[in-house]
Design a protein around this motif. Structure first.
Motif, short mmCIF file in Angstrom:
data_model
loop_
_atom_site.label_atom_id
_atom_site.label_comp_id
_atom_site.label_asym_id
_atom_site.label_seq_id
_atom_site.Cartn_x
_atom_site.Cartn_y
_atom_site.Cartn_z
N ILE A 27 80.56 -22.30 -69.46
CA ILE A 27 79.28 -21.75 -69.02
C ILE A 27 78.40 -22.91 -68.55
N PRO A 28 77.76 -22.79 -67.39
CA PRO A 28 76.94 -23.91 -66.90
C PRO A 28 75.95 -24.40 -67.95
N LEU A 29 75.83 -25.71 -68.04
CA LEU A 29 74.99 -26.32 -69.07
C LEU A 29 73.53 -25.91 -68.91
N ALA A 30 73.05 -25.83 -67.68
CA ALA A 30 71.65 -25.47 -67.47
C ALA A 30 71.36 -24.07 -68.01
N TYR A 31 72.33 -23.15 -67.86
CA TYR A 31 72.13 -21.80 -68.37
C TYR A 31 72.08 -21.80 -69.89
N SER A 32 72.98 -22.53 -70.53
CA SER A 32 72.99 -22.58 -71.99
C SER A 32 71.71 -23.21 -72.54
N HIS B 137 68.73 -23.36 -71.03
CA HIS B 137 67.59 -22.47 -70.81
C HIS B 137 67.60 -21.29 -71.78
N LEU B 138 68.77 -20.75 -72.07
CA LEU B 138 68.86 -19.65 -73.02
C LEU B 138 68.35 -20.07 -74.39
N ARG B 139 68.79 -21.24 -74.86
CA ARG B 139 68.31 -21.72 -76.17
C ARG B 139 66.80 -21.92 -76.16
N GLN B 140 66.28 -22.46 -75.09
CA GLN B 140 64.84 -22.71 -75.01
C GLN B 140 64.06 -21.41 -75.01
N VAL B 141 64.56 -20.41 -74.27
CA VAL B 141 63.86 -19.13 -74.21
C VAL B 141 63.87 -18.44 -75.57
N VAL B 142 65.00 -18.45 -76.25
CA VAL B 142 65.09 -17.81 -77.57
C VAL B 142 64.18 -18.51 -78.57
N TYR B 143 64.15 -19.85 -78.51
CA TYR B 143 63.27 -20.58 -79.42
C TYR B 143 61.80 -20.28 -79.13
N LEU B 144 61.42 -20.28 -77.86
CA LEU B 144 60.02 -19.98 -77.52
C LEU B 144 59.64 -18.58 -77.96
#
Length: 419
Positions: free
Chosen positions: A328-333, A335-342
């Motif tokens: 899975i593209p690193l940028a997607y992973s 961003h997903l972690r950042q969105v869930v944390y926010l």
């Protein structure tokens, strides 16, 4: 001895008598998400303490409309992440099933379609033959096996490539551990011995695919080393892989360029050439088929099917490599972690005014759910690993080995016909 026949639940060690899945920790994502849940819970506790003790001149409260707006976005991202990871997992299982089909078809066509030439019973080019994929040792009180012939006939060898393609000297392999109950068969002759060597190479292809996908290079594995013919030293036999430093060079139009990289050229004698072990086994099998077809020892109607099976096996292996080496593209992973944390960090501010201290256990539950979905995607996106939720490739290879072990003990007679 483990039974070949298994129920699907046995692969995941689940029965009606074990504790329910609600209480299971092994095989779950709890160890993976525990640190994230702890961080969100501590953060919620600190914020609630600050609000309760009025350490600030204002209340840390957000409007409740923020939660529904963010939850839709987070839900869509997590759903896409999980679905994509499961698609990779399911495709990996389909590819391995297709590989099983090709090995089964190849071994069956080889065992019944190769012409037989009479030879002394129990002797294969001067070497006593066996009836199993595991080498057999005569009993202690039996007569010693005849000495190997110095120059076996070229028509019954696996080709010079299998035994002498690499001029590097290697340490002789120690004798394999054998089954003391195995006995010599009076029904098997040189052709059967050669068939068994090829069937062992077929199994070696499947096992080498497993190790290659797990980034386990070389041949020094208990389930691989003794499946290869003596003297077969592929270029993938080294356990040390040289990785050259790379730099980004956009000015040249290439994504990466190695330091001191020489112009490319294909030439004979190039020592830098490399090939993965499964591909080299496929190359050796192709050489053997071509040699046997020219000698007229394989039914002409089967030659195309055998070569087609090798082509399909190579195609399957390449598709498996695509799954492993295209994560899975690193940028997607990221961003997903950042969105869930926010989302998890902003959500408590909308609950403090209504729930008070009950916000803390609620945030622990919410963070466990969201980070758990992300953890599941990370767990199954590479289905060829060794995790509890990955494909049980070791079991698949053992089952395939049992099938081939049974095949080489079958006599080539039509059921019900008189021998």
């Amino acid at each position: 001895m483990t039974s070949y026949f298994k129920r699907p639940t046995e692969y995941y060690r689940r029965t009606r008598w074990t504790y329910p899945d609600t209480l299971r920790v092994r095989g779950s994502v709890i160890p993976t998400v525990l640190s994230d849940v702890f961080i969100i819970t501590i953060f919620s506790t600190i914020i609630q303490t600050i609000n309760t003790m009025r350490l600030l001149p204002f209340q840390l409260v957000f409007p409740s409309v923020i939660a529904p707006a963010l939850s839709v976005v987070v839900g869509l991202i997590l759903a896409f992440r999980t679905n994509t990871a499961y698609d990779r997992f399911w495709e990996g299982r389909k590819l391995w099933s297709a590989l099983d089909v090709q090995v089964r078809n190849f071994s069956r066509m080889l065992w019944v379609g190769m012409k037989e030439t009479p030879h002394p019973h129990g002797v294969t080019n001067g070497v006593a033959s066996t009836v199993s994929l595991t080498a057999a040792t005569p009993a202690a009180n039996s007569a010693p096996a005849p000495a190997p012939a110095p120059n076996p006939p070229a028509s019954s060898s696996l080709g010079a490539h299998l035994f002498s393609r690499n001029s590097k000297s290697t340490t002789p392999r120690e004798p394999a551990k054998v089954n003391s109950n195995a006995t010599l068969s009076e029904f098997y002759h040189a052709d059967d011995h050669e068939k068994i060597l090829i069937i062992k190479l077929l199994l070696a292809f499947a096992v080498s695919v497993k190790h290659h996908l797990r980034q386990e290079f070389g041949v020094r594995y208990f389930d691989l080393e003794y499946l290869l013919p003596e003297g077969f030293v592929p270029c993938a036999a080294t356990d040390r892989v040289e990785i050259k430093t790379q730099i980004q060079d956009k000015a040249l139009g290439d994504r990466y360029r190695q330091y001191n990289e020489e112009p490319w050229d294909i030439r004979a004698g190039n020592e830098e050439g490399q090939m993965s072990l499964p591909l080299e086994i496929a190359y050796a099998l192709s050489l053997w088929i071509i040699g046997e077809s020219r000698a007229g020892r394989i039914e002409s109607s089967l030659i195309g099917n055998l070569l087609g099976s090798i082509n399909t096996m190579t195609d399957i292996f390449t598709n498996m490599e695509r799954i492993v080496f295209t994560p899975i593209p690193l940028a997607y992973s990221i961003h997903l972690r950042q969105v869930v944390y926010l989302y998890c960090l902003a959500l408590p501010f909308t609950f403090f005014e209504i729930l008070g201290w009950h916000t803390i256990p609620l945030m622990a539950l919410v963070s466990f759910t969201l980070f758990g979905m992300d953890g599941i995607g990370t767990e199954i996106e590479n289905p060829f690993g060794k995790d509890a939720n990955d494909l049980h490739m070791d079991e698949f290879c053992r089952d395939l080995k049992r099938e081939l072990d049974y095949l080489v003990n079958l006599r080539n007679t039509v059921p019900g016909a008189h021998a």
